[in-house]
Design a protein around this motif. Structure first.
Motif, mmCIF file in Angstrom:
data_model
loop_
_atom_site.group_PDB
_atom_site.id
_atom_site.type_symbol
_atom_site.label_atom_id
_atom_site.label_comp_id
_atom_site.label_asym_id
_atom_site.label_seq_id
_atom_site.Cartn_x
_atom_site.Cartn_y
_atom_site.Cartn_z
ATOM 1 N N GLN A 123 -1.507 -7.179 -2.775
ATOM 2 C CA GLN A 123 -0.979 -7.089 -1.403
ATOM 3 C C GLN A 123 -1.264 -5.687 -0.878
ATOM 4 O OE1 GLN A 123 3.229 -8.097 -1.932
ATOM 5 N NE2 GLN A 123 2.867 -10.037 -0.882
ATOM 6 N N THR A 124 -1.510 -5.601 0.422
ATOM 7 C CA THR A 124 -1.738 -4.276 0.997
ATOM 8 C C THR A 124 -1.159 -4.193 2.401
ATOM 9 O OG1 THR A 124 -3.392 -2.600 1.563
ATOM 10 C CG2 THR A 124 -4.007 -4.880 1.972
ATOM 11 N N PRO A 125 -0.604 -3.033 2.760
ATOM 12 C CA PRO A 125 -0.190 -2.814 4.146
ATOM 13 C C PRO A 125 -1.308 -2.178 4.975
ATOM 14 C CG PRO A 125 0.620 -1.031 2.790
ATOM 15 C CD PRO A 125 -0.127 -1.957 1.862
ATOM 16 N N ILE A 133 4.807 -0.662 0.487
ATOM 17 C CA ILE A 133 5.116 -1.762 -0.418
ATOM 18 C C ILE A 133 4.808 -1.352 -1.857
ATOM 19 C CG2 ILE A 133 4.584 -3.540 1.295
ATOM 20 C CD1 ILE A 133 1.993 -4.072 -0.392
ATOM 21 N N ALA A 134 5.515 -1.982 -2.787
ATOM 22 C CA ALA A 134 5.171 -1.898 -4.204
ATOM 23 C C ALA A 134 4.272 -3.080 -4.515
ATOM 24 C CB ALA A 134 6.420 -1.937 -5.065
ATOM 25 N N THR A 135 3.194 -2.848 -5.235
ATOM 26 C CA THR A 135 2.234 -3.914 -5.467
ATOM 27 C C THR A 135 1.491 -3.697 -6.773
ATOM 28 O OG1 THR A 135 0.358 -5.110 -4.481
ATOM 29 C CG2 THR A 135 0.376 -2.732 -4.223
ATOM 30 N N ASP A 136 0.815 -4.743 -7.250
ATOM 31 C CA ASP A 136 -0.020 -4.643 -8.439
ATOM 32 C C ASP A 136 -1.364 -4.038 -8.055
ATOM 33 O OD1 ASP A 136 1.842 -5.813 -10.188
ATOM 34 O OD2 ASP A 136 1.308 -7.808 -9.439
ATOM 35 N N ILE A 137 -1.823 -3.086 -8.871
ATOM 36 C CA ILE A 137 -3.037 -2.328 -8.577
ATOM 37 C C ILE A 137 -4.019 -2.483 -9.734
ATOM 38 C CG2 ILE A 137 -3.979 -0.011 -8.209
ATOM 39 C CD1 ILE A 137 -1.271 0.717 -6.953
ATOM 40 N N LEU A 144 -1.216 6.689 -2.060
ATOM 41 C CA LEU A 144 -1.039 5.857 -3.247
ATOM 42 C C LEU A 144 -0.184 6.621 -4.246
ATOM 43 C CD1 LEU A 144 -1.809 3.634 -5.394
ATOM 44 C CD2 LEU A 144 -3.810 5.068 -5.902
ATOM 45 N N GLU A 145 0.761 5.953 -4.863
ATOM 46 C CA GLU A 145 1.567 6.560 -5.921
ATOM 47 C C GLU A 145 1.665 5.583 -7.091
ATOM 48 O OE1 GLU A 145 6.205 7.597 -6.402
ATOM 49 O OE2 GLU A 145 5.188 8.779 -4.842
ATOM 50 N N GLY A 175 2.192 0.121 -8.632
ATOM 51 C CA GLY A 175 2.210 1.321 -7.813
ATOM 52 C C GLY A 175 2.751 1.051 -6.431
ATOM 53 N N GLU A 176 2.735 2.099 -5.619
ATOM 54 C CA GLU A 176 3.264 2.007 -4.251
ATOM 55 C C GLU A 176 2.202 2.481 -3.260
ATOM 56 O OE1 GLU A 176 7.532 2.971 -2.975
ATOM 57 O OE2 GLU A 176 6.401 4.710 -2.269
ATOM 58 N N LEU A 177 1.996 1.673 -2.229
ATOM 59 C CA LEU A 177 1.059 2.007 -1.153
ATOM 60 C C LEU A 177 1.851 2.274 0.118
ATOM 61 C CD1 LEU A 177 -1.789 -0.638 -1.615
ATOM 62 C CD2 LEU A 177 -1.972 1.824 -1.975
#
Length: 887
Positions: A485-487, A463-467, A502-503, A550-552
């Protein structure tokens, strides 16, 4: 009246007054972590009093199974001594949830006591709280009780509260005067602990909410909670002296008399009968409701109770397991009212028998040790058993502290409980030191509240999420951050945490990092990533706590096999319950990508055939490709559907239930927050790798699924093919070929042992012929070539035969460890010679010790270099002993 008639009359009385008759709750609480056992009728109704749930009826009555063995309700030490106290008892009760209150409760209580049970009115007393004018007026106005028999008492006797704060209120109790023949003391009266005046029925009026400041606020709805012990009612209505004289106990006591041949008496000599009768009731109902003897919590309570019963059995000369044989007697007495003990009687008996057999092996030796301890204590004119000795009885022989205290009191002694506690803590400290490890912790400093994290990993792995970067450690390169949000799944319910990547796209660089840790803090999930370096922009974001985008991504290689294993634990649980019964419950688990571990309650080791059937059943469900459906629903609805709950887990009003089923059948329903496959076929294959004991009454299965299982099976097949090749059994049964080979080896070993014996006899004959004379004693002291202690003892036996009359001292070194064997011929044994002190004295130079019997004793040591010196000391030692004995 019989107990069954009393129970039925009580329930019928309230059924006629529009009360719903509900079944007893289990004695093992399923949703109250504050309790070891259900200890009162109101336990199952606490959510109604607390306003957490709505009752299905406002008027309820039941007979509740109760166990009181811990905390302020601990009656254990009074059992068998007091005529009224028990570990297990039945509590008759009726409840009003915001319906009727004091008037009807008091009026019906008097009506049932005087018209239903026909108790004499002039013998009944009612107590009320000291300021409860309403209750007193109702007793005097609504009933024809003798007015002077309405008595006021304070908080100690007539006030009830659920805790320091919360629902509370006054109570009124009904007592009966049984007459001076039960207590002739003129001071005997209500609430004086007199056997003449006993409480029969307590009515609690829950009308206040106790606040932290001590104030009492009226509740919006008022409730009634009553409780009456069936055993006491049976005693009074049956005209008995003791609860143990009622038909609830007498069948068990008669069975104990038949088993022991020891007649029962109401005096002190009948205490063992009463204790055993009480304890088998407690054990039967607890085990029937899913509890198992163990080393912690309620399991240890049951173990203590069983061991107390076993010890009292020794007082009746019952040295073989016997408690389990009393279970059918109890089932005959109470199985119609509580069908669960009838349905599970064989399981209950097997659990008790296994526990009895295990403890029986050490009980007699422990009692011998206890006798030695009290002899030592009395010999030193002391009156207290040292804590170290009490701990030894606990640690070596399995004697619970209260059992040793009981036996000490019987011998007029006390126990150093503080010393026992210190010895216990020292052992725990040693265990902690032996199993300790250095754990790193994340010291997080963050100004402000951490944001809440939503878990979306059931449906998405990337997912793309706020970090939000929180901290960075330049030495380790660890970045701690939180997200909205996290997977990533956080370890819970046995399932391990996810790992992944993490990216973050920045203006000056793209950050790629491995996420190798997640943990929960309140409603936030902390993520730990490892960076090779920190760019300037990211460094600024960490310093200023700036949100980034970012993307997790969760590792599929980690998550998918974890899901296979998690769903497989549910299938395994269902298969175990189908094979062994409903007593099987999950007792712990590990669910990772590498394997699964499942601990379950069961009393003995499954056979290979049983494990094979369980493995086959799980694989049949996998091949059946059943759907795996998560459903969010109210907890009450999940319970109605029979969903299995993890013991000790606290659930909210809304729960997630995993159902494995097809259109025709349901395989499993469990409450679970973990990650699962969509269909059982995704698992591929299931293989049991090991089955072991995890603890007393707890078995453990380790298993593999998916590709890991295929690799394991391929490896096992390769080993079998190698095994077949080594045996040269291609085309034939390798197991049969191995059996023949082992039989041949055994025959050759037997022949070799015979040859060695002949050679040893010949060698010992030579040694005997060259024995030296020490006074009138022939002595052989010689180093020999033996491979182990058994061979050394065989040589010693041969030497003793060859000596005819004399003493032999043989020494050897095996695996750098010295050993000695001393033999004494029969004539010298009769004359008073003993091999034990000889071998102990010679072993001192080897830095060892030993023991044995007068004709043969052995010793081991640590210093092999001193063996020859030790043997050289033998002549002088024999000379010294010979002079001392005049031989």
């Amino acid at each position: 009246m019989t107990a069954a008639e009393i129970r039925q009359l009580f329930l019928d009385f309230f059924r006629e007054r529009q009360h719903l008759i509900v079944p007893s709750a289990p004695v093992v609480p399923q949703d109250d972590p504050t309790l070891l056992f259900t200890n009162a009728g109101m336990n199952q109704f606490k959510p109604y009093f607390l306003g957490l749930a709505k009752p299905e009826a406002t008027r309820v009555a039941d007979t509740q199974k109760c166990i009181r063995v811990s905390g302020k309700h601990n009656d254990l030490e009074e059992v068998g001594v007091s005529p009224y106290h028990h570990t297990f008892f039945e509590m008759l009760g009726n409840w009003s949830f915001g319906d009727y209150f004091k008037r009807d409760s008091i009026r019906w209580g008097w009506e049932l006591m005087t018209e239903g049970f026909k108790l004499p009115k002039d013998k009944l007393y009612a107590t009320v709280y000291e300021t409860d004018d309403e209750a007193e007026e109702l007793w005097k106005g609504e009933t024809d009780i003798i007015p002077s028999h309405v008595l006021r008492f304070g908080k100690k006797d007539n006030w009830w509260s659920m805790g320091d704060t919360g629902p509370c209120g006054p109570c009124t109790e009904i007592h009966i005067d049984r007459g001076p023949e039960f207590d002739s003391d003129p001071k005997a009266f209500v609430n004086t602990d007199s056997r003449r005046y006993i409480e029969l029925w307590n009515h609690v009026f829950i009308q206040f909410d106790s606040r932290a400041d001590g104030s009492l606020v009226p509740l919006p709805a008022k409730h009634v909670d009553t409780g009456a012990g069936l055993e006491r009612f049976a005693t009074v209505l049956g005209g008995h002296n003791s609860n143990y004289d009622t038909d609830l106990f007498q069948p068990i006591i008669r069975a104990i008399v038949d088993a022991s041949g020891k007649e029962y008496s109401q005096s002190e000599t009948g205490i063992p009968h009463r204790v055993i009768a009480d304890h088998v009731r407690c054990l039967t109902f607890a085990i029937g409701d899913g509890a198992m003897p163990g080393n912690e919590g309620r399991g240890y309570v049951l173990r203590r109770i069983l061991r107390r019963a076993a010890r009292f059995g020794r007082k009746l000369e019952l040295h073989e397991p016997f408690i389990y044989k009393l279970v059918p007697v109890l089932v005959d007495t109470m199985g119609s009212v509580f069908p669960e003990i009838k349905e599970r009687h064989s399981h209950i008996a097997r659990v008790i028998e296994a526990e009895e057999s295990h403890f029986g092996k050490t009980l007699d030796r422990g009692l011998e040790q206890f006798d030695q301890v009290i002899a030592t204590v009395r010999g030193s004119n002391a009156s207290e058993i040292p804590g170290e000795e009490v701990f030894k009885l606990y640690d070596t022989f399995g004697f619970p502290l209260d059992l040793t205290q009981l036996m000490a009191r019987e011998n007029g002694l006390s126990v150093d409980e503080a010393g026992f506690t210190q010895a216990m803590e020292r052992q725990r400290a040693r265990a902690r030191a032996a199993g300790s490890f250095k754990a790193e912790r994340e010291d997080l400093v963050f100004d402000g509240e951490l944001p809440e994290t939503e878990f979306v990993g059931y449906t998405s792995l990337t997912i793309a999420t706020d970090i939000l970067p929180v901290s960075y450690d330049p030495e380790s390169g660890r970045l701690v951050f939180v997200v909205k949000q996290t997977p990533f799944y956080v370890e819970s319910g046995g399932q391990v945490s996810d790992s992944g990547t993490l990216e973050i796209e920045l203006d000056d660089a793209t950050v790629h990092a491995r996420v190798n840790g997640v943990s929960r803090r309140d409603k936030s999930v902390l993520h730990v990533a490892t960076l090779d370096h920190l760019s300037a922009e990211l460094q600024k974001a960490v310093a200023e706590k700036q949100w980034l985008r970012g993307e997790l991504s969760v590792s599929r290689e980690h998550r998918l096999p974890t899901q296979y294993n998690h769903t497989a634990t549910h299938l395994l649980h269902a298969a175990l319950r189908a094979a062994f019964g409903d007593h099987v419950h999950q007792a712990g688990s590990y669910v990772g990508p590498d394997y699964l571990r499942f601990d379950y309650t069961h009393f003995n080791k499954p056979s290979l055939e049983e494990l094979g059937s369980i493995e086959t059943q799980v694989n049949e469900w996998i091949r059946g490709n059943y759907s795996v459906n998560p459903n969010i629903m109210p907890l009450t609805r999940a319970q109605e559907l029979g969903a299995m709950a993890l013991f000790g887990e606290k659930y909210g009003d809304e729960v997630r239930m995993i159902e494995i089923s097809d259109e025709e059948s349901i395989v499993s329903r469990e409450l679970c927050g973990g990650c699962h496959v969509n269909r059982t076929g995704d698992i591929g294959v299931f293989v049991i790798k090991a089955e072991t004991s995890a603890a007393a009454g707890i078995r453990r299965v380790e298993a593999l699924t998916g590709e890991t299982a295929w690799r394991y099976l391929a490896d096992q097949r390769a080993k079998v093919e190698q095994f077949v090749d080594l045996l040269g059994s291609a085309g034939s049964d390798p197991a049969e070929k191995l059996r023949l080979t082992l039989d041949e080896k055994k025959a050759l070993q037997k022949e070799l042992d015979q040859l060695r014996g002949q050679l040893a006899g010949s060698a010992m004959q030579s040694l005997a012929q060259n024995a030296q004379m020490i006074g009138s004693i022939r002595l052989v002291a010689q180093r020999v070539d033996a491979h182990n202690l058994d061979q050394l003892k065989e040589m010693g036996d041969a030497l003793r035969d060859q000596l005819s009359s004399g003493i032999g001292v043989l020494g050897m070194v095996a695996e750098d460890k010295p050993a000695l064997a001393v033999v004494v011929t029969p004539d010298l044994v009769k004359a008073g010679w003993d091999a034990v002190p000889i071998v102990k004295e010679l072993a001192k130079s080897l830095k060892g010790g030993g023991g044995g019997k007068p004709h043969l004793a052995t010793a081991g040591g640590k210093d092999a270099s001193m063996l020859d010196h030790s043997l050289s000391l033998a002549p002088a030692l024999i000379q010294k002993l010979s002079e001392a004995t005049g031989s």
